[in-house]
Design an enzyme around this catalytic site. Structure first.
Site, PDB file in Angstrom:
ATOM      1  N   ARG A  68       0.816  -1.220   0.000  1.00  0.00           N
ATOM      2  CA  ARG A  68       0.000   0.000   0.000  1.00  0.00           C
ATOM      3  C   ARG A  68       0.843   1.260   0.000  1.00  0.00           C
ATOM      4  O   ARG A  68       0.399   2.311  -0.479  1.00  0.00           O
ATOM      5  CB  ARG A  68      -0.992  -0.004   1.171  1.00  0.00           C
ATOM      6  CG  ARG A  68      -2.021  -1.123   1.029  1.00  0.00           C
ATOM      7  CD  ARG A  68      -3.180  -1.049   1.983  1.00  0.00           C
ATOM      8  NE  ARG A  68      -2.809  -0.979   3.375  1.00  0.00           N
ATOM      9  CZ  ARG A  68      -3.683  -0.886   4.362  1.00  0.00           C
ATOM     10  NH1 ARG A  68      -4.978  -0.856   4.111  1.00  0.00           N
ATOM     11  NH2 ARG A  68      -3.286  -0.817   5.608  1.00  0.00           N
ATOM     12  N   GLU A 105       5.209 -10.499  14.367  1.00  0.00           N
ATOM     13  CA  GLU A 105       4.589 -11.073  15.556  1.00  0.00           C
ATOM     14  C   GLU A 105       4.792 -12.589  15.596  1.00  0.00           C
ATOM     15  O   GLU A 105       5.082 -13.164  16.636  1.00  0.00           O
ATOM     16  CB  GLU A 105       3.098 -10.730  15.559  1.00  0.00           C
ATOM     17  CG  GLU A 105       2.399 -11.140  16.826  1.00  0.00           C
ATOM     18  CD  GLU A 105       0.956 -10.696  16.859  1.00  0.00           C
ATOM     19  OE1 GLU A 105       0.254 -11.149  17.772  1.00  0.00           O
ATOM     20  OE2 GLU A 105       0.535  -9.922  15.983  1.00  0.00           O
TER      21      GLU A 105
END
Length: 184
Positions: A68, A105
């Protein structure tokens, strides 16, 4: 800057960002920028704001982060009269590249930039859509420097203030500004 510098712009942009609950998994509130990109007024205002920051910070190139970030950085670079450089996921760029791995993560990822993307001493503005935990932008800043460029600054469309991205990234900036257009 932590707070958006232009509250009118921040309100316009924020009003075009849609919340999508439980995407991509339960418990996550996804910030969808597709409505902002589809709105000519909001997209033009965002593009001009990014172009203005690039010029004000003395950038000679604008970097966009996959994926993006490309959509935001490329038109901003064009509007500022500057070149655009993509930083991509591993294996997507031809030729010699610098690679930088970083932790996610659950696991890790690698970003790359072409070795000849910058001439020594060029000033680069890094642009992305969101600052969350800071891993992607930190890796990108490291890549910009390894490729011989100087960091002019980092500008993100939105910063998730409840995550530690700003704290994680600050140590990598060496005094370059980190700016946010919309604080969430």
């Amino acid at each position: 800057m932590v707070a958006p510098s232009d509250p009118v712009l921040a309100e316009l942009l924020n009003s075009r960002i849609r919340d999508v609950p439980d995407y991509p998994k339960p418990g996550v509130l996804f910030k969808d920028i597709a409505p902002l990109l589809a709105d000519a007024e909001a997209f033009a205002a965002l593009t001009q704001a990014l172009a203005d920051r690039a010029k004000a910070l003395g950038a000679t190139k604008v970097v966009g982060l996959e994926a993006r970030g490309f959509v935001l950085a490329a038109p901003a670079a064009f509007a500022a009269g500057l070149g655009f450089v993509p930083i991509r996921k591993a294996g997507k760029l031809p030729g010699a590249v610098f690679a930088q791995s970083y932790d996610l993560e659950y696991g890790s990822a690698t970003l790359e930039v072409q070795c000849d993307a910058f001439t020594p001493g060029e000033r680069v503005l890094v642009v992305d859509d969101v600052l969350a935990t800071g891993g992607t932008i930190t890796a990108s800043v490291d890549l910009v420097r390894r490729a011989g460029a100087e960091l002019a600054g980092v500008v993100v469309l939105m910063e998730l203030s409840f995550l530690p991205g700003r704290e994680r990234l600050t140590g990598h900036l060496d005094g370059a500004p980190l700016e946010t257009l919309v604080l969430v």
